[in-house]
Design an enzyme around this catalytic site. Structure first.
Site, short mmCIF file in Angstrom:
data_model
loop_
_atom_site.label_atom_id
_atom_site.label_comp_id
_atom_site.label_asym_id
_atom_site.label_seq_id
_atom_site.Cartn_x
_atom_site.Cartn_y
_atom_site.Cartn_z
N TYR A 154 66.01 46.77 -16.50
CA TYR A 154 64.98 46.91 -17.54
C TYR A 154 63.60 47.18 -16.91
O TYR A 154 62.87 48.06 -17.36
CB TYR A 154 64.95 45.63 -18.38
CG TYR A 154 64.04 45.66 -19.57
CD1 TYR A 154 64.41 46.31 -20.75
CD2 TYR A 154 62.81 45.00 -19.55
CE1 TYR A 154 63.57 46.32 -21.85
CE2 TYR A 154 61.97 45.00 -20.65
CZ TYR A 154 62.36 45.66 -21.80
OH TYR A 154 61.52 45.66 -22.89
N LYS A 158 61.30 50.50 -17.45
CA LYS A 158 59.96 50.44 -18.06
C LYS A 158 58.86 50.89 -17.09
O LYS A 158 57.82 51.41 -17.52
CB LYS A 158 59.70 49.03 -18.59
CG LYS A 158 60.63 48.64 -19.75
CD LYS A 158 60.46 49.57 -20.95
CE LYS A 158 61.24 49.11 -22.16
NZ LYS A 158 61.04 49.99 -23.33
P1 NAP Z 1 65.04 45.29 -30.97
O1 NAP Z 1 64.63 44.33 -32.03
O2 NAP Z 1 66.23 44.98 -30.15
O3 NAP Z 1 65.21 46.74 -31.65
C1 NAP Z 1 65.61 47.83 -30.87
C2 NAP Z 1 65.66 49.08 -31.72
O4 NAP Z 1 66.07 50.17 -30.87
C3 NAP Z 1 66.65 49.00 -32.85
O5 NAP Z 1 66.09 49.63 -33.98
C4 NAP Z 1 67.83 49.81 -32.33
O6 NAP Z 1 68.54 50.44 -33.39
C5 NAP Z 1 67.13 50.85 -31.49
N1 NAP Z 1 68.00 51.47 -30.47
C6 NAP Z 1 68.63 50.86 -29.43
N2 NAP Z 1 69.32 51.77 -28.72
C7 NAP Z 1 69.11 52.98 -29.31
C8 NAP Z 1 69.54 54.30 -29.04
N3 NAP Z 1 70.35 54.57 -28.00
N4 NAP Z 1 69.15 55.30 -29.86
C9 NAP Z 1 68.34 55.04 -30.91
N5 NAP Z 1 67.89 53.81 -31.22
C10 NAP Z 1 68.28 52.79 -30.44
O7 NAP Z 1 63.84 45.54 -29.92
P2 NAP Z 1 62.26 45.27 -30.02
O8 NAP Z 1 62.02 43.91 -29.50
O9 NAP Z 1 61.76 45.65 -31.36
O10 NAP Z 1 61.72 46.28 -28.90
C11 NAP Z 1 61.26 47.59 -29.21
C12 NAP Z 1 60.75 48.24 -27.93
O11 NAP Z 1 59.70 47.43 -27.37
C13 NAP Z 1 61.80 48.39 -26.84
O12 NAP Z 1 61.58 49.58 -26.12
C14 NAP Z 1 61.54 47.19 -25.96
O13 NAP Z 1 62.00 47.39 -24.64
C15 NAP Z 1 60.02 47.10 -26.03
N6 NAP Z 1 59.51 45.78 -25.68
C16 NAP Z 1 59.82 44.68 -26.44
C17 NAP Z 1 59.33 43.43 -26.08
C18 NAP Z 1 59.62 42.19 -26.85
O14 NAP Z 1 59.17 41.11 -26.43
N7 NAP Z 1 60.31 42.24 -27.98
C19 NAP Z 1 58.53 43.31 -24.92
C20 NAP Z 1 58.24 44.45 -24.18
C21 NAP Z 1 58.73 45.68 -24.57
P3 NAP Z 1 70.13 50.21 -33.65
O15 NAP Z 1 70.33 48.76 -33.94
O16 NAP Z 1 70.43 51.10 -34.79
O17 NAP Z 1 70.80 50.62 -32.37
#
Ligand code: NAP
Length: 246
Positions: A154, A158
């Site tokens: 990861y 990133k």
């Molecule tokens: P999440 O709740 O797990 O949601 C992930 C989303 O990505 C879901 O809508 C999922 O849709 C979609 N997705 C996954 N694989 C995919 C693919 N191959 N093609 C298209 N869509 C896909 O994650 P989140 O926490 O909202 O995170 C969103 C972004 O922010 C990510 O890039 C994550 O790395 C980044 N981020 C998050 C955090 C945190 O603390 N939450 C921190 C730093 C960075 P489906 O269910 O339909 O697959």
């Protein structure tokens, strides 16, 4: 702020992507909600936007698939005529210590988080070059800046997003296309829900502002970067992390 703009948001069926979709729709954009597997949840986000008087459309696409992503972007351009904003938010984790990390878990995370971001940019940039303008916003992470034990895959993905952001920002700047990254810290979503209570309590101690962030905190930054107010900002990594990685 975003009236008349078409905004593609990958992974918008929940979490941060959902919050960005809602915020951009509230600001007047026509929102393209992308998802991979969660059709019902993507439709629920669309419904929420429509009920508030906004415009939203749902498209399935696995962004780690190059050919499928080309088709997805072609479909959006065919049906909506333009793309002004691209938010590369789709992302996954497959955490594990290096010595136990499988090749499959490494590849899966790189394929979605880094290659997926390349794929959409590759096809959306063609349209933005024709339009002579656009906004690309990529979701990186504090893990990509500082590294994080148990997240070699990861963190690499990133950090890669940051390099990709800066290279593409340089390539597209002359056509008024800005490319920036947002590096969230710990945000309350399903991605962080899976962490145990002890891990979460330890994580909070590393956050100067003393709490996890909300998806809306990231959405606010994304709306700003997508707006005319951010026209002179490109190639930057905006940390929205409660001061974690300062
Ligand atoms: P999440 O709740 O797990 O949601 C992930 C989303 O990505 C879901 O809508 C999922 O849709 C979609 N997705 C996954 N694989 C995919 C693919 N191959 N093609 C298209 N869509 C896909 O994650 P989140 O926490 O909202 O995170 C969103 C972004 O922010 C990510 O890039 C994550 O790395 C980044 N981020 C998050 C955090 C945190 O603390 N939450 C921190 C730093 C960075 P489906 O269910 O339909 O697959």
């Amino acid at each position: 702020m975003l009236q008349g703009k078409v905004a593609v948001i990958t992974g918008a069926s929940r979490g941060i992507g959902r919050a960005i979709a809602l915020a951009m729709a509230e600001n007047g954009a026509t929102v393209i909600i992308n998802y991979n597997g969660s059709a019902q949840r993507a439709e629920a986000v669309q419904q929420e936007i429509l009920e508030k008087g906004g415009k939203a459309f749902v498209y399935q696409c696995n962004v780690s698939d190059y050919a499928a992503t080309e088709q997805f972007i072609q479909d959006v351009i065919g049906e909506h005529g333009r793309i002004d904003i691209l938010v590369n938010n789709a992302g996954i984790t497959r955490d594990g210590l290096l010595m136990r990390m499988s090749e499959e878990d490494f590849d899966a995370v790189l394929d979605t988080n880094l290659k997926g971001t390349f794929h959409t940019i590759r096809f959306v940039a063609r349209q933005m070059l024709k339009q002579k303008g656009g906004r690309i916003i990529n979701l990186s992470s504090v893990s990509g800046i500082t590294g994080n034990a148990g997240q070699a895959n990861y963190s690499a993905s990133k950090a890669g997003v940051i390099g990709l952001t800066k290279a593409v920002a340089r390539e597209l700047a002359s056509r008024h296309i800005t490319v920036n990254a947002i590096a969230p810290g710990f945000i309350e979503t399903e991605m962080t829900d899976v962490l145990g209570e002890a891990v979460k309590a330890e994580a909070v101690k590393q956050i100067p502002l003393g709490a996890f962030g909300k998806p809306e905190d990231i959405a606010n930054a994304a709306v700003f970067l997508a707006s005319d107010q951010a026209a002179y900002i490109t190639g930057q990594v905006i940390r929205v992390d409660g001061g974690m990685a300062m």
